[in-house]
Design an enzyme around this catalytic site. Structure first.
Site, PDB file in Angstrom:
ATOM      1  N   PHE A  11      46.558 120.555  33.316  1.00 40.99           N
ATOM      2  CA  PHE A  11      47.325 120.062  32.164  1.00 40.99           C
ATOM      3  C   PHE A  11      46.433 119.806  30.922  1.00 40.99           C
ATOM      4  O   PHE A  11      46.627 120.437  29.869  1.00 40.99           O
ATOM      5  CB  PHE A  11      48.043 118.782  32.625  1.00 40.99           C
ATOM      6  N   ASP A  36      37.799 126.988  37.531  1.00 40.82           N
ATOM      7  CA  ASP A  36      38.907 126.212  38.078  1.00 40.82           C
ATOM      8  C   ASP A  36      39.179 126.705  39.495  1.00 40.82           C
ATOM      9  O   ASP A  36      39.208 127.908  39.755  1.00 40.82           O
ATOM     10  CB  ASP A  36      40.164 126.357  37.212  1.00 40.82           C
ATOM     11  N   ILE A  63      33.915 123.361  41.639  1.00 41.47           N
ATOM     12  CA  ILE A  63      32.757 122.745  40.963  1.00 41.47           C
ATOM     13  C   ILE A  63      31.782 122.109  41.964  1.00 41.47           C
ATOM     14  O   ILE A  63      30.682 121.711  41.580  1.00 41.47           O
ATOM     15  CB  ILE A  63      33.163 121.698  39.897  1.00 41.47           C
ATOM     16  N   THR A 126      38.904 108.034  33.128  1.00 42.27           N
ATOM     17  CA  THR A 126      40.216 107.414  32.987  1.00 42.27           C
ATOM     18  C   THR A 126      40.108 105.896  32.862  1.00 42.27           C
ATOM     19  O   THR A 126      39.138 105.296  33.358  1.00 42.27           O
ATOM     20  CB  THR A 126      41.078 107.763  34.225  1.00 42.27           C
ATOM     21  N   ASP A 127      41.135 105.292  32.254  1.00 41.37           N
ATOM     22  CA  ASP A 127      41.171 103.827  32.170  1.00 41.37           C
ATOM     23  C   ASP A 127      41.305 103.176  33.544  1.00 41.37           C
ATOM     24  O   ASP A 127      40.987 101.998  33.721  1.00 41.37           O
ATOM     25  CB  ASP A 127      42.328 103.377  31.260  1.00 41.37           C
ATOM     26  N   GLU A 128      41.773 103.949  34.541  1.00 45.19           N
ATOM     27  CA  GLU A 128      42.045 103.354  35.856  1.00 45.19           C
ATOM     28  C   GLU A 128      40.781 102.858  36.549  1.00 45.19           C
ATOM     29  O   GLU A 128      40.860 102.099  37.508  1.00 45.19           O
ATOM     30  CB  GLU A 128      42.757 104.365  36.763  1.00 45.19           C
ATOM     31  N   TYR A 150      41.987 107.289  44.101  1.00 46.45           N
ATOM     32  CA  TYR A 150      41.735 108.159  42.930  1.00 46.45           C
ATOM     33  C   TYR A 150      40.786 107.462  41.954  1.00 46.45           C
ATOM     34  O   TYR A 150      39.760 108.020  41.542  1.00 46.45           O
ATOM     35  CB  TYR A 150      43.062 108.487  42.234  1.00 46.45           C
ATOM     36  N   ALA A 152      38.810 104.982  42.401  1.00 47.88           N
ATOM     37  CA  ALA A 152      37.477 104.724  42.967  1.00 47.88           C
ATOM     38  C   ALA A 152      36.597 105.964  42.861  1.00 47.88           C
ATOM     39  O   ALA A 152      35.403 105.873  42.549  1.00 47.88           O
ATOM     40  CB  ALA A 152      37.615 104.285  44.430  1.00 47.88           C
ATOM     41  N   LYS A 154      36.884 108.338  40.578  1.00 48.61           N
ATOM     42  CA  LYS A 154      36.556 108.549  39.164  1.00 48.61           C
ATOM     43  C   LYS A 154      35.455 107.559  38.742  1.00 48.61           C
ATOM     44  O   LYS A 154      34.557 107.908  37.964  1.00 48.61           O
ATOM     45  CB  LYS A 154      37.798 108.386  38.277  1.00 48.61           C
ATOM     46  N   ASN A 180      48.290 110.326  29.794  1.00 47.38           N
ATOM     47  CA  ASN A 180      48.607 111.451  28.898  1.00 47.38           C
ATOM     48  C   ASN A 180      50.029 111.928  29.132  1.00 47.38           C
ATOM     49  O   ASN A 180      50.541 111.835  30.246  1.00 47.38           O
ATOM     50  CB  ASN A 180      47.684 112.635  29.180  1.00 47.38           C
ATOM     51  N   LEU A 190      54.819 110.670  36.186  1.00 41.03           N
ATOM     52  CA  LEU A 190      56.086 110.038  35.791  1.00 41.03           C
ATOM     53  C   LEU A 190      56.907 110.851  34.777  1.00 41.03           C
ATOM     54  O   LEU A 190      58.071 111.181  35.046  1.00 41.03           O
ATOM     55  CB  LEU A 190      55.831 108.637  35.214  1.00 41.03           C
ATOM     56  N   ARG A 214      51.968 100.877  31.053  1.00 39.21           N
ATOM     57  CA  ARG A 214      50.984 101.937  30.832  1.00 39.21           C
ATOM     58  C   ARG A 214      50.899 102.182  29.329  1.00 39.21           C
ATOM     59  O   ARG A 214      51.831 101.877  28.586  1.00 39.21           O
ATOM     60  CB  ARG A 214      51.423 103.254  31.511  1.00 39.21           C
ATOM     61  N   GLY A 275      49.282  98.911  46.199  1.00 39.60           N
ATOM     62  CA  GLY A 275      48.172  98.601  45.288  1.00 39.60           C
ATOM     63  C   GLY A 275      48.475  98.953  43.843  1.00 39.60           C
ATOM     64  O   GLY A 275      47.563  99.159  43.043  1.00 39.60           O
TER      65      GLY A 275
END
Ligand code: NAD
Ligand code: TDX
Length: 331
Positions: A11, A36, A63, A126-128, A150, A152, A154, A180, A190, A214, A275
């Protein structure tokens, strides 16, 4: 500049390459190599006519494949790493693929960049990685406190990137962006999941009470931020990509219902995500000081996005058919 972009059949990476190749002559890169793996989220249709552009070379590969990287990376001036497993719910179902792509893969790429003397590297994060914040906003100095597998993986990749900057002097910068939205987002997140369900006349599954918050930024604004960091970011520095629209999921879904002409009884409250982070919010002052401001307002961006899904059913219908078949075969 000869640029290597990973994960560009996905994306955000595909939007980034589209933006680069659309630049006026002399202002874009001389050449873009894409690596990719074409996982379920990688789709060559996202690169469409760009695949015929002489300035782009597409390589199907992982990668985390050291031998592939040793043959491809030398000769590139910069790397932008978008490649990742990116969906939180999938990481809850099983995190092995996330460790492979996001940790082992990023490490392999950082090592190959170091070995080949690549001048610049942007790690797209990411902000996560910061966890969840009830009030206020995270600065880049906020502690990493990831909750999902995910996030963790990143966070682990971010720490590796910082370690390569300090230990090996690699010029690597990290971007941390919020949620995004935009065209060509896989219909599991979502907005594309709900829009395509609503356009098909189905009901949409809202987790828990729907009060999780979000902040949403258009994919093209995120790509502009990544480009700015590639051009002006400091080595070893982290840049939050702020400036998005902050909304509860419930408020967002009301806008989606209106945009798709559906009624509130199209929403089903389902069991909450384990979580589930309550809120993300970024302080974007550091990147603003470099000159970044988002250009696409949320109302306009969301209307354009819904229009794109309405007009491009041939892009998403096959993906939903595959997802439905996978779900049927689950025990
Ligand atoms: P996506 O899932 O749409 O695309 C990921 C791409 O990476 C796919 O094309 C996939 O085939 C490829 N890929 C996966 N594993 C690979 C591997 N081992 N080797 C090579 N390619 C591989 O993801 P996206 O939403 O475009 O996200 C791109 C990046 O931006 C990710 O690093 C993600 O963590 C980050 N990010 C995403 C968001 C968001 O809201 N989507 C927000 C902030 C940051
Ligand atoms: O069916 C759903 N129902 C629902 O209520 C889905 C898929 C999501 N949700 C909720 C969970 C979240 O509160 O909507 C919110 C957004 O969920 P996602 O689209 O899965 O995104 P999120 O978990 O916030 O993570 C996203 O933003 C940060 C991206 O998927 C990550 O790749 C990015 O790093």
């Amino acid at each position: 500049m000869r640029l290597l972009v990973t994960g560009a059949a996905g994306f955000i990476g595909s939007a980034y390459v589209r933006g680069l190749l659309a630049r006026p002559p002399g202002q874009g890169p001389v050449h873009v190599t894409v690596i990719d793996r074409l996982t379920y989220a990688g789709n060559l249709a996202n690169l469409d006519t760009m695949l015929d552009d002489a300035r782009l070379t597409f390589i199907e590969g992982d990668i985390a494949d050291d031998a592939l990287l040793a043959s491809v990376v030398p000769g590139h001036d910069a790397i932008v790493n978008f490649a990742a497993e990116s969906h939180v719910d999938r990481s809850i179902a099983g995190s092995q693929d996330f460790v492979h792509a996001n940790v082992v893969g990023t490490n392999a790429l950082l090592q190959a960049a170091t070995d080949s003397g690549v001048g610049r590297f942007v790690q797209v994060s990411t902000d996560e990685v910061y966890g969840s914040i009830a009030e206020g906003s995270w600065t880049e100095e906020s502690p990493l406190s990831p909750n999902s597998p995910y996030a963790a993986t990143k966070a682990a990749a971010d720490l590796l990137a910082c370690a390569f900057a300090r230990t090996h002097g690699l010029h690597v910068s990290i971007t941390r962006c919020g949620n995004n939205y935009g065209p060509r987002q896989y219909p599991e997140k979502l907005i594309p999941l709900f829009v395509t369900h609503l356009l098909e006349g189905q009901r949409v599954p809202l987790y828990g009470d729907g009060l999780n918050i979000r902040h949403w930024i258009h994919v093209e604004d995120h790509c502009r931020a990544v480009q700015l960091v590639l051009e002006k970011g400091e080595a070893g520095q982290v840049y939050n990509v702020g400036g998005g629209a902050e909304l509860t999921n419930l408020a967002l879904v009301e806008q989606l219902l209106a945009a798709c002409g559906r009624s509130p009884d199209s929403v089903v409250h389902v069991k909450d995500r384990p979580g589930h982070d309550f809120r993300y919010s970024l302080d974007g002052a550091r990147l603003r000081a470099l000159g970044f401001t988002p250009r696409i307002g949320f109302t306009e961006g969301l209307a354009d996005t819904v229009r794109w899904y309405r007009e491009n059913r041939s892009w998403w219908e096959p993906l939903k058919d595959i997802a439905a078949k996978v779900a049927e075969n689950r025990p």
